[in-house]
Design a protein around this motif. Structure first.
Motif, short mmCIF file in Angstrom:
data_model
loop_
_atom_site.label_atom_id
_atom_site.label_comp_id
_atom_site.label_asym_id
_atom_site.label_seq_id
_atom_site.Cartn_x
_atom_site.Cartn_y
_atom_site.Cartn_z
N ARG A 181 41.51 52.59 39.38
CA ARG A 181 43.41 52.09 40.13
C ARG A 181 42.97 50.52 39.85
O ARG A 181 43.67 49.70 38.98
CB ARG A 181 43.93 52.67 41.21
CG ARG A 181 44.85 53.98 40.84
CD ARG A 181 45.23 54.00 42.67
NE ARG A 181 45.32 54.19 42.87
CZ ARG A 181 44.90 54.80 44.51
NH1 ARG A 181 44.07 55.96 43.73
NH2 ARG A 181 44.27 54.97 44.74
N LEU A 182 42.13 50.29 40.10
CA LEU A 182 41.14 49.31 40.19
C LEU A 182 41.26 48.43 39.54
O LEU A 182 41.08 47.27 39.20
CB LEU A 182 40.40 48.96 41.37
CG LEU A 182 40.78 48.30 43.49
CD1 LEU A 182 39.70 48.48 43.78
CD2 LEU A 182 40.80 47.67 43.61
N ARG A 210 41.63 49.75 36.59
CA ARG A 210 42.53 48.69 35.38
C ARG A 210 43.11 48.11 35.81
O ARG A 210 44.01 47.01 34.83
CB ARG A 210 43.83 50.72 35.71
CG ARG A 210 43.13 52.07 34.86
CD ARG A 210 43.90 52.87 35.30
NE ARG A 210 43.18 53.70 34.69
CZ ARG A 210 43.93 55.53 35.26
NH1 ARG A 210 44.45 55.43 35.80
NH2 ARG A 210 43.36 56.12 34.18
N LYS A 211 44.10 47.73 37.28
CA LYS A 211 44.76 45.97 36.71
C LYS A 211 43.71 45.20 37.03
O LYS A 211 43.66 44.24 36.79
CB LYS A 211 44.83 46.38 38.98
CG LYS A 211 45.67 45.13 39.26
CD LYS A 211 46.13 45.39 40.52
CE LYS A 211 46.98 44.21 40.90
NZ LYS A 211 47.32 44.19 42.52
N TYR A 212 42.71 45.26 37.45
CA TYR A 212 41.49 44.14 37.53
C TYR A 212 40.62 43.59 36.31
O TYR A 212 39.51 43.04 36.05
CB TYR A 212 40.72 43.48 38.37
CG TYR A 212 41.92 43.11 39.74
CD1 TYR A 212 42.35 42.31 39.62
CD2 TYR A 212 41.99 44.66 40.76
CE1 TYR A 212 42.79 42.21 41.56
CE2 TYR A 212 43.11 43.79 41.84
CZ TYR A 212 44.10 42.73 42.03
OH TYR A 212 44.35 42.91 42.88
N ALA A 237 41.01 43.04 47.15
CA ALA A 237 41.85 44.37 46.64
C ALA A 237 40.94 45.27 47.27
O ALA A 237 41.26 46.61 47.17
CB ALA A 237 42.71 44.44 45.37
#
Length: 347
Positions: A30-31, A33-35, A48
């Motif tokens: 998840r991290l 993908r976001k960053y 995060a």
């Protein structure tokens, strides 16, 4: 140099069950993908990561907190079963070292663990200031006493020559040594102290030692740069802090050399070690333990042993004016330090 003999520490490892490993991997994905377009030095991403560390099992976080606050006699902690995700071939030259987004699961899992221990940082002098660094054999570097080599890596505290060395370092294994020869070894000062007499300890606390800077921290690698005279041991009597490199620390007096030899002998008697496998992560208390590695034969075929290393300090605030960018410590000013030609033996 002689190879190390050590007590295997796998039996004392904190083992993550597959369900826990899966939760950590989900949080890392998840991290990532976001960053995906962020540098690892990005403050929002690092914050995060700290929040995502809630995915670590509570028993593991408790063990890490205890290690952060009190340490242990061995000065090291082994975790097994961390997720690493899909991997490219092991890089054999610096130019092939992948970005963090190419190995996001291992990178972010490692940083989650380190966030419980402290605040991540790197050094601009080394590995271009990368926050997570590849440790694997590089072509043409086999004989170096550095992480790119494959010969016996002598016992040392990490960057003991530096004015602000890391408090903790971790090594996560992405790909293990197929021959099972490359053992990571550690020795903690609290294990070692009972083997040292009072006079040896007293001398180790005197400023009668210099340590060579790693070549990556000096502008001209043909010249050796030495620290000012400094002690090997400082701080509390029962749990002193330690700075030493048995390849790079030089005793300035005969009694200092004798004390240094006794310290090394005692450390070799108390060594703990492990041939790391994929998903193993070892944390070293860099203020109270040395580490090293036995030699091995690299293949340079994409299947070699591959670890990734990261550093942390307990508090960033004392270093507020020391960062050149992100969490990368600015280059060390060595202009005032003593310099020797490599062949020079007299100090």
């Amino acid at each position: 140099m002689t190879e190390f003999r050590c007590t295997d520490i796998r039996a004392t490892a904190h083992r993550l069950v597959p369900e826990a490993s899966g939760r950590i991997e989900e949080a890392a994905v998840r991290l990532a993908r976001k960053y995906a377009d962020h540098s690892l030095h990005d403050t929002d991403l690092l914050h995060a990561v700290e929040i995502a560390a809630a995915a670590l099992p509570s028993a593991l976080r408790k063990e890490l907190i205890a290690f952060r606050d009190r340490g242990n006699d061995a000065g090291a902690l082994l975790l097994t079963g961390l997720p690493v995700g899909p991997l490219p071939p092991t890089p054999d030259v610096v130019e092939k070292e992948p970005s963090w987004t190419e190995v996001p699961v291992a990178t972010l899992s490692q940083l989650m663990v380190m966030s419980v221990l402290g605040r991540s940082l790197s050094y601009s002098d080394e590995k271009s200031g990368r926050l997570v660094q590849d440790v694997c054999p590089k072509r043409g570097a086999a004989e170096r006493q550095e992480n790119s080599g494959s010969v016996l890596l002598e016992l040392h505290t990490e960057d003991g020559f530096h004015p602000h060395p890391p408090h903790f370092l971790s090594l996560i294994c992405l790909r293990g040594d197929e021959d099972g020869r490359a053992a990571t070894v550690t020795a903690g000062i609290r294990d070692v102290l009972p083997l040292l007499d009072a006079e040896t300890v007293r001398v180790l606390r005197e400023a009668e030692f210099r340590t060579r800077f790693s070549t990556s921290f000096v502008s001209d690698p043909s010249v050796e740069v030495l620290t000012d005279p400094m002690p090997v041991l400082t701080g509390p009597c029962a749990s002193p802090e330690l700075r030493v490199d048995f390849h790079g620390t030089i005793a300035l007096t005969p009694r200092a050399q004798e004390a240094l030899d006794r310290l090394e002998a005692a450390m070799r008697r108390t060594l703990k070690g492990i041939v790391l496998r994929s998903g193993d992560l070892i944390v070293v208390d860099n203020r109270r333990a040395v580490h090293g590695r036995t030699g091995f034969e690299p293949r340079y075929d994409g299947t070699d042993r591959w670890l990734r290393r990261s550093f942390a300090v307990s508090d960033l605030r004392p270093l507020d004016d020391q960062f050149s960018w992100g969490r990368s410590h600015r280059p060390v000013d060595t202009a005032h330090l003593r310099r020797l030609a490599p062949a020079t033996a007299t100090l």
